[in-house]
Design a protein around this motif. Sequence first.
Motif, PDB file in Angstrom:
ATOM      1  N   HIS A   5      17.689  -9.906 -13.392  1.00  0.00           N
ATOM      2  CA  HIS A   5      16.352 -10.747 -13.354  1.00  0.00           C
ATOM      3  C   HIS A   5      15.545  -9.153 -13.676  1.00  0.00           C
ATOM      4  O   HIS A   5      15.693  -8.501 -14.244  1.00  0.00           O
ATOM      5  CB  HIS A   5      15.473 -10.995 -12.416  1.00  0.00           C
ATOM      6  N   LEU A   6      14.406 -10.095 -14.313  1.00  0.00           N
ATOM      7  CA  LEU A   6      13.699  -8.752 -14.516  1.00  0.00           C
ATOM      8  C   LEU A   6      12.954  -7.669 -13.785  1.00  0.00           C
ATOM      9  O   LEU A   6      12.980  -8.457 -12.061  1.00  0.00           O
ATOM     10  CB  LEU A   6      11.624  -8.899 -15.229  1.00  0.00           C
ATOM     11  N   ALA A   7      13.744  -6.298 -13.767  1.00  0.00           N
ATOM     12  CA  ALA A   7      12.758  -5.630 -12.747  1.00  0.00           C
ATOM     13  C   ALA A   7      12.040  -4.353 -12.841  1.00  0.00           C
ATOM     14  O   ALA A   7      12.417  -4.018 -13.511  1.00  0.00           O
ATOM     15  CB  ALA A   7      14.275  -5.327 -11.796  1.00  0.00           C
ATOM     16  N   ILE A   8      10.744  -4.541 -12.842  1.00  0.00           N
ATOM     17  CA  ILE A   8      10.372  -3.391 -13.130  1.00  0.00           C
ATOM     18  C   ILE A   8       9.603  -2.304 -12.068  1.00  0.00           C
ATOM     19  O   ILE A   8       9.817  -2.395 -10.149  1.00  0.00           O
ATOM     20  CB  ILE A   8       8.974  -3.575 -13.654  1.00  0.00           C
ATOM     21  N   ALA A   9      10.409  -0.947 -11.861  1.00  0.00           N
ATOM     22  CA  ALA A   9      10.505  -0.127 -10.812  1.00  0.00           C
ATOM     23  C   ALA A   9       9.734   1.168 -10.909  1.00  0.00           C
ATOM     24  O   ALA A   9       9.154   1.476 -11.893  1.00  0.00           O
ATOM     25  CB  ALA A   9      11.877   0.451 -10.699  1.00  0.00           C
ATOM     26  N   ILE A  10       8.736   1.192  -9.441  1.00  0.00           N
ATOM     27  CA  ILE A  10       7.645   2.122  -9.593  1.00  0.00           C
ATOM     28  C   ILE A  10       7.223   2.594  -9.056  1.00  0.00           C
ATOM     29  O   ILE A  10       7.558   2.335  -8.384  1.00  0.00           O
ATOM     30  CB  ILE A  10       5.771   1.144 -10.133  1.00  0.00           C
ATOM     31  N   ASP A  11       8.254   4.534  -9.022  1.00  0.00           N
ATOM     32  CA  ASP A  11       8.434   5.542  -8.253  1.00  0.00           C
ATOM     33  C   ASP A  11       7.280   5.706  -8.818  1.00  0.00           C
ATOM     34  O   ASP A  11       6.380   6.202  -8.969  1.00  0.00           O
ATOM     35  CB  ASP A  11       9.212   5.590  -8.464  1.00  0.00           C
ATOM     36  N   GLY A  12       6.744   6.925  -7.529  1.00  0.00           N
ATOM     37  CA  GLY A  12       5.962   8.662  -7.319  1.00  0.00           C
ATOM     38  C   GLY A  12       5.658   8.584  -5.495  1.00  0.00           C
ATOM     39  O   GLY A  12       6.196   7.952  -5.347  1.00  0.00           O
ATOM     40  N   LEU A  32       6.617 -11.318  -8.677  1.00  0.00           N
ATOM     41  CA  LEU A  32       6.826 -11.023  -6.927  1.00  0.00           C
ATOM     42  C   LEU A  32       6.684  -9.574  -6.885  1.00  0.00           C
ATOM     43  O   LEU A  32       6.933  -8.988  -7.494  1.00  0.00           O
ATOM     44  CB  LEU A  32       8.212 -11.310  -6.892  1.00  0.00           C
ATOM     45  N   TYR A  33       6.201  -9.353  -5.914  1.00  0.00           N
ATOM     46  CA  TYR A  33       6.047  -7.715  -5.839  1.00  0.00           C
ATOM     47  C   TYR A  33       6.333  -7.440  -3.772  1.00  0.00           C
ATOM     48  O   TYR A  33       6.103  -7.795  -3.547  1.00  0.00           O
ATOM     49  CB  TYR A  33       4.185  -7.364  -5.709  1.00  0.00           C
ATOM     50  N   LEU A  34       7.323  -5.914  -4.236  1.00  0.00           N
ATOM     51  CA  LEU A  34       7.586  -5.144  -2.958  1.00  0.00           C
ATOM     52  C   LEU A  34       7.348  -3.752  -2.848  1.00  0.00           C
ATOM     53  O   LEU A  34       8.091  -3.443  -3.408  1.00  0.00           O
ATOM     54  CB  LEU A  34       8.622  -6.060  -2.831  1.00  0.00           C
ATOM     55  N   ASP A  35       6.258  -3.281  -1.813  1.00  0.00           N
ATOM     56  CA  ASP A  35       6.657  -2.567  -1.880  1.00  0.00           C
ATOM     57  C   ASP A  35       6.983  -1.423  -0.600  1.00  0.00           C
ATOM     58  O   ASP A  35       6.732  -1.945   0.704  1.00  0.00           O
ATOM     59  CB  ASP A  35       4.968  -1.777  -1.129  1.00  0.00           C
ATOM     60  N   THR A  36       8.088  -0.934  -1.174  1.00  0.00           N
ATOM     61  CA  THR A  36       9.232  -0.374  -0.036  1.00  0.00           C
ATOM     62  C   THR A  36       8.965   0.164   1.302  1.00  0.00           C
ATOM     63  O   THR A  36       9.905   0.038   1.728  1.00  0.00           O
ATOM     64  CB  THR A  36      10.878   0.053  -0.965  1.00  0.00           C
ATOM     65  N   GLY A  37       8.073   1.178   0.412  1.00  0.00           N
ATOM     66  CA  GLY A  37       7.681   2.112   1.230  1.00  0.00           C
ATOM     67  C   GLY A  37       7.661   1.294   3.359  1.00  0.00           C
ATOM     68  O   GLY A  37       7.918   1.654   4.480  1.00  0.00           O
ATOM     69  N   MET A 132       9.103  -3.507  -7.743  1.00  0.00           N
ATOM     70  CA  MET A 132       9.825  -2.921  -7.345  1.00  0.00           C
ATOM     71  C   MET A 132       8.624  -0.918  -6.505  1.00  0.00           C
ATOM     72  O   MET A 132       9.117  -0.426  -7.899  1.00  0.00           O
ATOM     73  CB  MET A 132      10.853  -3.323  -6.814  1.00  0.00           C
ATOM     74  N   ALA A 133       8.505  -1.335  -5.869  1.00  0.00           N
ATOM     75  CA  ALA A 133       7.486   0.195  -5.757  1.00  0.00           C
ATOM     76  C   ALA A 133       8.142   1.267  -4.552  1.00  0.00           C
ATOM     77  O   ALA A 133       8.555   0.593  -3.568  1.00  0.00           O
ATOM     78  CB  ALA A 133       5.836   0.254  -5.533  1.00  0.00           C
ATOM     79  N   GLY A 134       8.005   2.270  -4.704  1.00  0.00           N
ATOM     80  CA  GLY A 134       9.025   3.094  -4.155  1.00  0.00           C
ATOM     81  C   GLY A 134       9.367   4.268  -4.482  1.00  0.00           C
ATOM     82  O   GLY A 134       8.225   5.710  -5.462  1.00  0.00           O
ATOM     83  N   ILE A 149       9.208   2.991 -14.328  1.00  0.00           N
ATOM     84  CA  ILE A 149       7.613   4.055 -14.047  1.00  0.00           C
ATOM     85  C   ILE A 149       7.075   4.932 -13.266  1.00  0.00           C
ATOM     86  O   ILE A 149       7.945   4.819 -11.729  1.00  0.00           O
ATOM     87  CB  ILE A 149       6.191   2.801 -14.304  1.00  0.00           C
ATOM     88  N   PHE A 150       6.699   6.494 -13.495  1.00  0.00           N
ATOM     89  CA  PHE A 150       6.918   7.108 -12.509  1.00  0.00           C
ATOM     90  C   PHE A 150       5.296   7.647 -12.812  1.00  0.00           C
ATOM     91  O   PHE A 150       4.620   8.506 -13.824  1.00  0.00           O
ATOM     92  CB  PHE A 150       8.051   8.773 -13.068  1.00  0.00           C
ATOM     93  N   LEU A 151       5.023   7.140 -12.150  1.00  0.00           N
ATOM     94  CA  LEU A 151       3.065   7.690 -11.682  1.00  0.00           C
ATOM     95  C   LEU A 151       2.800   8.902 -10.605  1.00  0.00           C
ATOM     96  O   LEU A 151       3.047   9.037  -9.837  1.00  0.00           O
ATOM     97  CB  LEU A 151       2.827   5.607 -10.983  1.00  0.00           C
ATOM     98  N   THR A 152       2.002   9.456 -11.431  1.00  0.00           N
ATOM     99  CA  THR A 152       1.643  10.926 -11.032  1.00  0.00           C
ATOM    100  C   THR A 152       0.270  10.668 -10.904  1.00  0.00           C
ATOM    101  O   THR A 152      -0.324  10.497 -11.500  1.00  0.00           O
ATOM    102  CB  THR A 152       2.930  11.616 -11.665  1.00  0.00           C
TER     103      THR A 152
END
Length: 232
Positions: A5-12, A32-37, A132-134, A149-152
């Motif tokens: 599936h489409l996955a958008i990875a957002i780390d930072g 859909l959205y998940l904050d893995t923290g 998915m964020a983590g 994405i790497f968000l700083t």
Amino acid sequence: MNPPHLAIAIDGPVASGKTTVARRLADRLNLLYLDTGAMYRALANVALHTGTDVDNEPAIARLLETHRIEVGLDRTAPLGFRISVDGVELAERTLQSSEVTAIVSTIAAHPRVREAMVHEQRRIAAAGDVVMAGRDIGTVVLPGAPVKIFLTASVRSRVARRRTQLAAAGVDVDEHRLFEEIEERDRLDRSRAVSPLVTAPDAHIVDSSDQSVDQTVDELVTIVERQRAGGV
Ligand code: DC
């Protein structure tokens, strides 16, 4: 592993704004959205309640067998998803409490804990299109994610944001303490042996220090659209 599936990875790093931005991006793109923290925080909360020694990896890993941590993807839920332990849904106030925050980095550094969490996160990503964020989504959990994405953000703006976020969750912490806590958690996240916080080589680096949430989300939507159109 390439997710079907489409996955958008957002780390930072801590308080880079990734959860807020990830959730808004999911809304904009109807994903859909998940904050893995939150999964690591849920386990930290179990450790607190059972009085388990956070440095004892086998004992902490055993908690995953004796307690049922369940995630449900539902953007209408207060957090943007649901997370429960043994059938009881956890509120943001619990997940973001200073007691949980104080021990969560230690818990997240245990390889056996990470292995179980990563396994579950991959299963979740395989079930639907998700943002998915983590910390390790683009590097370890979903290395095949088409958009990373790497968000700083500067430490100063991260302290200010974290303070606002905690105040909204009913937790009051002074600025100096927050500054020290953020630097210490950065150090732990970046220096742990397994899946340290690093930027995936194919991630888009976005600095949100001087941006509003809307501006950052706009930038991310542009990146996703460009990627979908076959660009880089
Ligand atoms: O984003 P957060 O502050 O809620 O994360 C809580 C802790 O969990 C933090 O110490 C980093 C860790 N974490 C992780 O190691 N891997 C993830 N994918 C998400 C969070």
